[in-house]
Design an enzyme around this catalytic site. Sequence first.
Site, mmCIF file in Angstrom:
data_model
loop_
_atom_site.group_PDB
_atom_site.id
_atom_site.type_symbol
_atom_site.label_atom_id
_atom_site.label_comp_id
_atom_site.label_asym_id
_atom_site.label_seq_id
_atom_site.Cartn_x
_atom_site.Cartn_y
_atom_site.Cartn_z
ATOM 1 N N ARG A 94 1.840 -3.187 10.478
ATOM 2 C CA ARG A 94 2.812 -3.449 9.399
ATOM 3 C C ARG A 94 2.808 -2.314 8.386
ATOM 4 N N PHE A 133 3.767 8.831 2.344
ATOM 5 C CA PHE A 133 4.188 8.711 0.946
ATOM 6 C C PHE A 133 2.998 9.058 0.064
ATOM 7 N N GLY A 134 3.076 10.156 -0.653
ATOM 8 C CA GLY A 134 1.937 10.610 -1.442
ATOM 9 C C GLY A 134 2.146 10.386 -2.931
ATOM 10 N N LEU A 135 1.600 9.276 -3.423
ATOM 11 C CA LEU A 135 1.645 8.992 -4.862
ATOM 12 C C LEU A 135 0.224 9.052 -5.438
ATOM 13 N N THR A 136 -0.715 8.329 -4.780
ATOM 14 C CA THR A 136 -2.077 8.186 -5.316
ATOM 15 C C THR A 136 -2.839 9.510 -5.273
ATOM 16 N N SER A 142 -4.268 3.324 -9.917
ATOM 17 C CA SER A 142 -3.441 2.296 -10.574
ATOM 18 C C SER A 142 -2.523 2.895 -11.621
ATOM 19 N N ARG A 272 -14.516 -26.305 20.035
ATOM 20 C CA ARG A 272 -15.947 -26.103 19.796
ATOM 21 C C ARG A 272 -16.627 -27.456 19.506
ATOM 22 N N GLU A 367 -0.690 -0.738 -2.900
ATOM 23 C CA GLU A 367 0.620 -1.201 -3.397
ATOM 24 C C GLU A 367 0.480 -1.978 -4.697
HETATM 25 P P1 TGC Z 1 5.995 1.611 -17.235
HETATM 26 O O1 TGC Z 1 6.162 2.296 -18.553
HETATM 27 O O2 TGC Z 1 5.766 0.149 -17.195
HETATM 28 O O3 TGC Z 1 7.261 1.937 -16.302
HETATM 29 C C1 TGC Z 1 7.826 3.229 -16.179
HETATM 30 C C2 TGC Z 1 9.298 3.017 -15.849
HETATM 31 O O4 TGC Z 1 9.417 2.347 -14.588
HETATM 32 C C3 TGC Z 1 10.065 1.063 -14.760
HETATM 33 N N1 TGC Z 1 9.360 0.126 -13.895
HETATM 34 C C4 TGC Z 1 9.831 -0.187 -12.682
HETATM 35 N N2 TGC Z 1 10.955 0.150 -12.065
HETATM 36 C C5 TGC Z 1 11.142 -0.317 -10.825
HETATM 37 N N3 TGC Z 1 10.234 -1.099 -10.210
HETATM 38 C C6 TGC Z 1 9.082 -1.456 -10.798
HETATM 39 N N4 TGC Z 1 8.198 -2.214 -10.151
HETATM 40 C C7 TGC Z 1 8.828 -1.002 -12.096
HETATM 41 N N5 TGC Z 1 7.807 -1.144 -12.982
HETATM 42 C C8 TGC Z 1 8.146 -0.446 -14.068
HETATM 43 C C9 TGC Z 1 9.922 0.748 -16.237
HETATM 44 O O5 TGC Z 1 10.963 -0.102 -16.673
HETATM 45 C C10 TGC Z 1 10.034 2.130 -16.856
HETATM 46 O O6 TGC Z 1 11.405 2.504 -16.800
HETATM 47 P P2 TGC Z 1 12.047 3.443 -17.931
HETATM 48 O O7 TGC Z 1 13.505 3.476 -17.602
HETATM 49 O O8 TGC Z 1 11.740 2.771 -19.234
HETATM 50 O O9 TGC Z 1 11.372 4.772 -17.800
HETATM 51 O O10 TGC Z 1 4.864 2.421 -16.461
HETATM 52 P P3 TGC Z 1 3.280 2.407 -16.634
HETATM 53 O O11 TGC Z 1 2.811 3.835 -16.580
HETATM 54 O O12 TGC Z 1 2.876 1.556 -17.802
HETATM 55 O O13 TGC Z 1 2.779 1.742 -15.246
HETATM 56 C C11 TGC Z 1 3.075 0.492 -14.917
HETATM 57 C C12 TGC Z 1 2.244 0.054 -13.693
HETATM 58 C C13 TGC Z 1 0.755 0.029 -13.980
HETATM 59 C C14 TGC Z 1 2.700 -1.350 -13.386
HETATM 60 C C15 TGC Z 1 2.520 0.989 -12.510
HETATM 61 O O14 TGC Z 1 1.997 2.254 -12.736
HETATM 62 C C16 TGC Z 1 1.967 0.468 -11.191
HETATM 63 O O15 TGC Z 1 2.615 -0.336 -10.534
HETATM 64 N N6 TGC Z 1 0.742 0.919 -10.774
HETATM 65 C C17 TGC Z 1 0.211 0.609 -9.445
HETATM 66 C C18 TGC Z 1 0.282 1.842 -8.577
HETATM 67 C C19 TGC Z 1 0.584 1.497 -7.152
HETATM 68 O O16 TGC Z 1 1.043 0.433 -6.804
HETATM 69 N N7 TGC Z 1 0.382 2.460 -6.284
HETATM 70 C C20 TGC Z 1 0.735 2.290 -4.892
HETATM 71 C C21 TGC Z 1 0.672 3.616 -4.137
HETATM 72 S S1 TGC Z 1 1.507 3.581 -2.591
HETATM 73 C C22 TGC Z 1 0.572 2.611 -1.619
HETATM 74 O O17 TGC Z 1 -0.380 1.994 -1.990
HETATM 75 C C23 TGC Z 1 1.032 2.543 -0.222
HETATM 76 S S2 TGC Z 1 0.095 1.569 0.815
HETATM 77 C C24 TGC Z 1 1.110 1.679 2.123
HETATM 78 C C25 TGC Z 1 0.762 0.854 3.292
HETATM 79 O O18 TGC Z 1 -0.094 1.316 4.082
HETATM 80 O O19 TGC Z 1 1.391 -0.229 3.474
HETATM 81 P P1 FAD Z 2 -8.376 2.166 -9.488
HETATM 82 O O1 FAD Z 2 -7.035 2.399 -10.028
HETATM 83 O O2 FAD Z 2 -9.463 3.159 -9.771
HETATM 84 O O3 FAD Z 2 -8.849 0.714 -9.741
HETATM 85 C C1 FAD Z 2 -10.201 0.282 -9.562
HETATM 86 C C2 FAD Z 2 -10.306 -1.154 -10.111
HETATM 87 O O4 FAD Z 2 -9.983 -1.156 -11.507
HETATM 88 C C3 FAD Z 2 -9.341 -2.121 -9.436
HETATM 89 O O5 FAD Z 2 -9.939 -3.377 -9.296
HETATM 90 C C4 FAD Z 2 -8.193 -2.186 -10.423
HETATM 91 O O6 FAD Z 2 -7.441 -3.383 -10.342
HETATM 92 C C5 FAD Z 2 -8.954 -2.096 -11.751
HETATM 93 N N1 FAD Z 2 -8.070 -1.627 -12.826
HETATM 94 C C6 FAD Z 2 -7.469 -0.415 -12.966
HETATM 95 N N2 FAD Z 2 -6.710 -0.404 -14.068
HETATM 96 C C7 FAD Z 2 -6.813 -1.633 -14.642
HETATM 97 C C8 FAD Z 2 -6.245 -2.255 -15.796
HETATM 98 N N3 FAD Z 2 -5.381 -1.617 -16.591
HETATM 99 N N4 FAD Z 2 -6.607 -3.534 -16.063
HETATM 100 C C9 FAD Z 2 -7.456 -4.211 -15.242
HETATM 101 N N5 FAD Z 2 -8.014 -3.679 -14.149
HETATM 102 C C10 FAD Z 2 -7.693 -2.407 -13.851
HETATM 103 N N6 FAD Z 2 -1.457 5.389 -1.912
HETATM 104 C C11 FAD Z 2 -0.347 6.144 -1.660
HETATM 105 O O7 FAD Z 2 0.178 6.803 -2.558
HETATM 106 N N7 FAD Z 2 0.209 6.168 -0.416
HETATM 107 C C12 FAD Z 2 -0.306 5.492 0.632
HETATM 108 O O8 FAD Z 2 0.237 5.543 1.746
HETATM 109 C C13 FAD Z 2 -1.484 4.717 0.409
HETATM 110 N N8 FAD Z 2 -2.064 4.074 1.459
HETATM 111 C C14 FAD Z 2 -3.278 3.447 1.257
HETATM 112 C C15 FAD Z 2 -3.966 2.941 2.362
HETATM 113 C C16 FAD Z 2 -5.197 2.341 2.185
HETATM 114 C C17 FAD Z 2 -5.955 1.849 3.369
HETATM 115 C C18 FAD Z 2 -5.751 2.192 0.876
HETATM 116 C C19 FAD Z 2 -7.066 1.496 0.668
HETATM 117 C C20 FAD Z 2 -5.082 2.700 -0.219
HETATM 118 C C21 FAD Z 2 -3.846 3.353 -0.031
HETATM 119 N N9 FAD Z 2 -3.169 3.954 -1.106
HETATM 120 C C22 FAD Z 2 -2.028 4.693 -0.898
HETATM 121 C C23 FAD Z 2 -3.797 3.980 -2.431
HETATM 122 C C24 FAD Z 2 -3.647 2.681 -3.215
HETATM 123 O O9 FAD Z 2 -2.351 2.501 -3.669
HETATM 124 C C25 FAD Z 2 -4.651 2.722 -4.397
HETATM 125 O O10 FAD Z 2 -5.931 2.574 -3.824
HETATM 126 C C26 FAD Z 2 -4.379 1.651 -5.427
HETATM 127 O O11 FAD Z 2 -3.184 1.905 -6.126
HETATM 128 C C27 FAD Z 2 -5.537 1.505 -6.429
HETATM 129 O O12 FAD Z 2 -5.960 2.739 -6.918
HETATM 130 P P2 FAD Z 2 -7.521 3.139 -6.896
HETATM 131 O O13 FAD Z 2 -8.022 2.889 -5.512
HETATM 132 O O14 FAD Z 2 -7.619 4.514 -7.422
HETATM 133 O O15 FAD Z 2 -8.237 2.127 -7.825
#
Ligand code: TGC
Ligand code: FAD
Length: 388
Positions: A94, A133-136, A142, A272, A367
């Site tokens: 997935r 997709f390179g964000l992290t 986070s 079982r 995510e």
């Molecule tokens: P914040 O100031 O809240 O927002 C910045 C701007 O973005 C807007 N916004 C959104 N827009 C669309 N969708 C959303 N979910 C949105 N959330 C916020 C917001 O309105 C603002 O817009 P504007 O027009 O005012 O500029 O930003 P913040 O820096 O305070 O961060 C918010 C936070 C913590 C929620 C965000 O940074 C976050 O979601 N952090 C988590 C990072 C994350 O999910 N990383 C994932 C990496 S990719 C991955 O993990 C792939 S795994 C793939 C796989 O194998 O399936």
């Molecule tokens: P951190 O941000 O260092 O967080 C560590 C802990 O602190 C967590 O428990 C978190 O919830 C907590 N924490 C952080 N901030 C706060 C807060 N404000 N309040 C309370 N608690 C907080 N990223 C990509 O860009 N592309 C990908 O394709 C991708 N694939 C991935 C595949 C795998 C198998 C894994 C494990 C990760 C992948 N990621 C990818 C990265 C993933 O999105 C990050 O691991 C995730 O966003 C969390 O970041 P971190 O691991 O640096 O943890």
Amino acid sequence: MKPFQGIDFLQLDDLLSEDEKLTRDTVRKFVEREVMPEIGDWYLKGVFPKELIPRFADLGLLGSNLKGYGCAGVNSVTYGLALQELERGDSGLRSFVSVQGALCMYPIYTFGSDEQKKKFLPEMAKGKLIGCFGLTEPDYGSNPSGMTTTAKKDGNQYVLSGNKMWITSGSIADLAIVWAKLNGEIRGFIVEAGRAGFKTTEMKNKFSLRASVTSELHFQDCRIPAENLLPKTEGLKSPLMCLNQARYGIAWGSVGAAMASLCEAIEYSKERVQFDRPIAAFQLTQKKLVEMLTDVTNGQLIALRVGRLKDEDKAKHYHISYAKRHNVAMALKTARTARSILGANGISSDYHSMRHACNLESVYTYEGTDEIHTLIIGKELTGISAFE
Ligand code: TGC
Ligand code: FAD
């Protein structure tokens, strides 16, 4: 083991269209025949089955909810049901499909130029070009707004420098969607594999998502043509819009992993025998099964409701956070409980619940972690951001 029947306690099939059920059943059969016999072995060996990519394409699973460019153009519920079935096989499969469609094709589709769409999307839908997709980054997970990867304009090129970490499909990708700061603003770029200054390193020592490729991306003065900027990207909002798509898919996928675990536990507990009775006869086992069923059914209802909202263009990012947060935590708990019902057999790769639980530890974190989604919902509830 019996063929997978699914779980449908509240007759939610009545709420699905014939097309939605047909796609679900087609992907279910594919997983039954082509994934289940091998997945335990792939997982133990730490291998992503690349040979399945053409099959994903044949089934129309790559960018399936996008319209045109060779994509299937299905609705959000059909897309979700397909991901549910894939993740009932393994979260790594997935993940591959989520990254290809929601995190790579979607940004090209939404933020790309006509030339970029025509050049990349049809080949990506066919599985001939693979994306990542390179964000992290190592120091910004986070909180991606702090990223230190930069892009600088130099004539008709951009020069990228920085490192991305934990990137799904990174080392097998033909192109990376890379988020970098250009004059301080986050923008998206398409970086093709093989460009000078762009290297990947596979991250091997994982307990989780072993049937998925996870990599680091390194950019050292990597020059790309100016036309590889995704022109409509503007700030953090752009990658967050991509995450909404992928998080939505995870909300369904995790239900699949939970359904698989519950079915395995029901079947095992009826066969079982301990103390001269099937363990399903014990009240404590029945309580576990009923609680799992209740949790899974709640997850199904949430995924379906958010899917219908999405198809009506009414799904907000906090609805998607609600679904991702609830369903992944639910699936992790369900998989762990199922493993406990299987006793010692539960730790063997002959069974699936523990593999699902190990995978779901990653899904709980990527995510947006469980905590981040809690705070996104908390902000909607209170009007106060915990991040500022
Ligand atoms: P914040 O100031 O809240 O927002 C910045 C701007 O973005 C807007 N916004 C959104 N827009 C669309 N969708 C959303 N979910 C949105 N959330 C916020 C917001 O309105 C603002 O817009 P504007 O027009 O005012 O500029 O930003 P913040 O820096 O305070 O961060 C918010 C936070 C913590 C929620 C965000 O940074 C976050 O979601 N952090 C988590 C990072 C994350 O999910 N990383 C994932 C990496 S990719 C991955 O993990 C792939 S795994 C793939 C796989 O194998 O399936
Ligand atoms: P951190 O941000 O260092 O967080 C560590 C802990 O602190 C967590 O428990 C978190 O919830 C907590 N924490 C952080 N901030 C706060 C807060 N404000 N309040 C309370 N608690 C907080 N990223 C990509 O860009 N592309 C990908 O394709 C991708 N694939 C991935 C595949 C795998 C198998 C894994 C494990 C990760 C992948 N990621 C990818 C990265 C993933 O999105 C990050 O691991 C995730 O966003 C969390 O970041 P971190 O691991 O640096 O943890």
